[in-house]
Design an enzyme around this catalytic site. Structure first.
Site, PDB file in Angstrom:
ATOM      1  CE  LYS A 269      -0.160   0.556  -1.154  1.00  0.00           C
ATOM      2  NZ  LYS A 269      -0.267   1.880  -1.793  1.00  0.00           N
ATOM      3  CE  LYS A 281       4.196   4.721  -7.321  1.00  0.00           C
ATOM      4  NZ  LYS A 281       3.244   5.832  -7.222  1.00  0.00           N
ATOM      5  NE  ARG A 355      -7.125   3.772  -5.102  1.00  0.00           N
ATOM      6  CZ  ARG A 355      -7.256   5.051  -5.437  1.00  0.00           C
ATOM      7  NH1 ARG A 355      -8.373   5.487  -5.974  1.00  0.00           N
ATOM      8  NH2 ARG A 355      -6.275   5.899  -5.223  1.00  0.00           N
TER       9      ARG A 355
HETATM   10  N1  BES Z   1       1.890   4.142  -2.966  1.00  0.00           N
HETATM   11  C1  BES Z   1       1.293   5.149  -3.757  1.00  0.00           C
HETATM   12  C2  BES Z   1       0.966   6.403  -2.946  1.00  0.00           C
HETATM   13  C3  BES Z   1       2.138   7.273  -2.574  1.00  0.00           C
HETATM   14  C4  BES Z   1       2.733   8.095  -3.500  1.00  0.00           C
HETATM   15  C5  BES Z   1       2.581   7.299  -1.275  1.00  0.00           C
HETATM   16  C6  BES Z   1       3.785   8.911  -3.127  1.00  0.00           C
HETATM   17  C7  BES Z   1       3.603   8.130  -0.887  1.00  0.00           C
HETATM   18  C8  BES Z   1       4.215   8.930  -1.821  1.00  0.00           C
HETATM   19  C9  BES Z   1      -0.009   4.648  -4.370  1.00  0.00           C
HETATM   20  O1  BES Z   1      -0.031   3.310  -4.690  1.00  0.00           O
HETATM   21  C10 BES Z   1      -0.204   5.421  -5.614  1.00  0.00           C
HETATM   22  O2  BES Z   1       0.570   5.273  -6.509  1.00  0.00           O
HETATM   23  N2  BES Z   1      -1.254   6.238  -5.653  1.00  0.00           N
HETATM   24  C11 BES Z   1      -1.538   7.049  -6.785  1.00  0.00           C
HETATM   25  C12 BES Z   1      -3.018   7.013  -7.017  1.00  0.00           C
HETATM   26  C13 BES Z   1      -3.441   7.647  -8.300  1.00  0.00           C
HETATM   27  C14 BES Z   1      -2.961   6.822  -9.468  1.00  0.00           C
HETATM   28  C15 BES Z   1      -4.939   7.767  -8.314  1.00  0.00           C
HETATM   29  C16 BES Z   1      -1.074   8.468  -6.472  1.00  0.00           C
HETATM   30  O3  BES Z   1      -1.231   8.915  -5.329  1.00  0.00           O
HETATM   31  O4  BES Z   1      -0.523   9.099  -7.365  1.00  0.00           O
HETATM   32 ZN    ZN Z   2       1.186   2.086  -3.632  1.00  0.00          ZN
HETATM   33 MN    MN Z   3       0.741   2.966  -6.632  1.00  0.00          MN
END
Ligand code: BES
Ligand code: ZN
Ligand code: MN
Length: 498
Positions: A269, A281, A355
């Site tokens: 990724k 975020k 994803r």
């Molecule tokens: N890159 C993030 C995942 C992440 C978050 C890695 C914090 C390390 C620390 C990913 O793209 C993401 O934002 N995932 C979301 C998914 C959710 C919206 C279903 C998450 O984990 O909150």
């Molecule tokens: Zn991400």
């Molecule tokens: Mn994300």
């Protein structure tokens, strides 16, 4: 860095700026420590008894001990003698390497790989030591106005019995290459997102292909990505003016006989900044989302190690890379997109973007008829909640592949933990308007993310590593770790029968 072995018999006449010896709890000395104790007229035993508890990871420096030609002797704590493990030896080597770098040591010798720890071979011990020493010499100084002082450590020697020397040499060579791969991955992770863009990752791949003649790089631009109908990847990329890149880096072993087996594909990724998109975020610690390309960095770092070792197996690294930003052209919640596989996806949360870029890369991987595909991604915050910062999450329905990856993770001192991935979780991805939704709700968030990816991997053996908790450190020691380059390289070494 120069890595070597020494089988000289008299340890006390060895010339080095730092000489590491192991000490166990209850005042028990390793054979090397015992030899030096005798040469120094009992100096080692005396200090051990008075002020060293030998807890794993602890260390104590003796400067210019009498009767010993090394400038310093470093006592490394190894815990109880009957419970010595490869992990404890690794911890001791990490402490030793850290000491050498901070004390400005130029030439270091370790006697620790002469010890037998669990089922770790001299090759394993040497490999881990070399990659930890190489990693200890990493210093980020790209974006300071003044360069930091150079690291002085230039040579690391393992002192061990002749019977272990050949194996240790192999391990040192592998460890040096893995260490260089780890450091490349760390640098890419640490660089700011205004420098380390998708274009920069593409240039890095091209640079590797220039440096190593077994590597060939191909970087597809937006037009070519469109021609491939990667609608899912493009839906994420379109929120940013930064051009996306789809990187393919291929290692063809120089030995023709090694080109026969089906290739192993690694997918990383490469979100060079994840603001969440329209599903923005929260502000605090958002800078850490520059690390959202650490999967890509680990794939490039592993490809570097693979090429340096000229591994006798075809390996292909694939990196879909873009930014995830909110803008007037960004994908919106409710949008339905069509992936390269033809499957449609309802985007319910634009922050579940990893994803969306990986699924098209996984479809692209089919063309290589791979023996196995392993994807690596900072995919979910849920994985951090589940496993913390210790284990990477391993997801696969393939028990054999799981076994191989878990064994490699243990052998490389780069731990991973298997998570469940049953079809029962797939229901959470149901959409009323498309073949699937891109999120599965809060329960089992790391698993439903893996379930999403699994829908694009029907044509080959596949495993997924969620490195959201292990790819970087937070707080005062903020920085990329280079994980899981050691795990991935170890797995590939194993697939070559090495
Ligand atoms: N890159 C993030 C995942 C992440 C978050 C890695 C914090 C390390 C620390 C990913 O793209 C993401 O934002 N995932 C979301 C998914 C959710 C919206 C279903 C998450 O984990 O909150
Ligand atoms: Zn991400
Ligand atoms: Mn994300």
């Amino acid at each position: 860095m120069e890595f070597s072995t020494s089988t000289a018999t008299s340890l006390h006449t060895l010339k080095a700026q730092a000489l590491a010896i192991g000490v166990f709890q209850d005042g028990i000395l390793s054979p090397a420590a015992d030899a030096l104790d005798q040469a120094s007229g009992g100096a080692i035993r005396a200090v051990v008894q008075s002020e060293f508890d030998a807890a794993p990871g602890s260390c104590l420096t003796l400067h210019a001990p009498a009767g010993i030609t090394a400038d310093r002797v470093i006592l490394l704590g190894l815990g109880r003698q009957d419970s010595l493990t490869a992990a404890i030896l690794a911890k001791a080597h990490q402490a030793f390497a850290g000491y050498c770098v901070s004390a400005g040591v130029g030439t270091a010798v370790s006697t620790l790989c002469a010890l037998n720890a669990g089922d770790a071979s001299p090759t394993d011990c040497a490999r881990t030591a070399a990659r930890l020493v190489a990693a200890a010499t990493y210093r980020y100084d790209q974006t300071f106005s003044r360069a930091k002082p150079a690291v002085k450590l230039r040579s690391f020697t393992l002192h061990l019995p002749r019977s272990k020397a050949a194996q240790a040499k192999t391990g040192l060579e592998q460890g040096a290459a893995i260490g260089a791969g780890v450091n490349l991955a760390r640098l890419l992770g640490d660089l700011p997102p205004n420098v380390c863009t998708p274009t920069y990752l593409g240039q890095t791949a091209r640079g590797l292909a220039k440096q190593f003649k077994t590597l060939k790089a191909e970087v597809l631009d937006r037009k070519k990505i469109e021609a491939l109908k990667m609608g899912s990847f493009l839906s994420v990329a379109k929120g940013s003016v930064e051009p996306p890149a789809f990187i393919v880096l291929r290692h063809t072993p120089s030995k023709p006989a090694a080109r026969k087996a089906a290739p192993i594909v690694l997918v990383g990724k490469g979100i060079t900044f994840d603001a969440g998109g329209i599903s923005l975020k929260p502000g605090p610690a958002m800078d850490e989302m520059k690390f959202d390309m650490c999967g890509a960095a680990s794939v490039l770092g592993t490809m570097r190690a693979v090429a340096e070792l000229d591994l006798p197996r075809e390996v292909i690294g694939i990196v879909p890379s873009c930014e995830n930003l909110p803008s007037g052209s960004a994908v919106k919640p409710g949008d339905i997109i069509t992936s390269m596989s033809g499957q449609t996806i309802e985007v319910l949360n634009t922050d579940a973007e990893g994803r969306l870029i990986l699924c098209d890369a996984l479809t692209y991987a089919e063309r290589f008829k791979p023996a196995a595909v392993v994807d690596v991604a900072t995919l979910t915050g849920a994985c951090v909640i589940a496993l913390g910062h210790v284990n990477s999450g391993l997801f696969t329905q393939d028990d054999v592949l799981a076994g191989e990856l878990l064994a490699a993770s243990r052998q490389a001192q780069d731990p991973a933990w298997r998570m469940p991935l049953e079809d029962a979780y797939q229901d959470q991805l149901k959409s009323n308007f498309a073949d699937m939704a891109n999120i599965g709700g809060r329960p089992a968030g790391a698993i439903t993310a893996a379930c999403f990816l699994s829908r694009f991997t029907g044509k080959y053996r596949w495993a997924h590593l969620d490195i959201a908790g292990t790819a970087w450190l937070e707080g005062k020691q903020k920085g990329a770790t280079g994980r899981p380059v050691p795990l991935l390289t170890q797995y590939l070494l194993g697939q070559c029968g090495a």
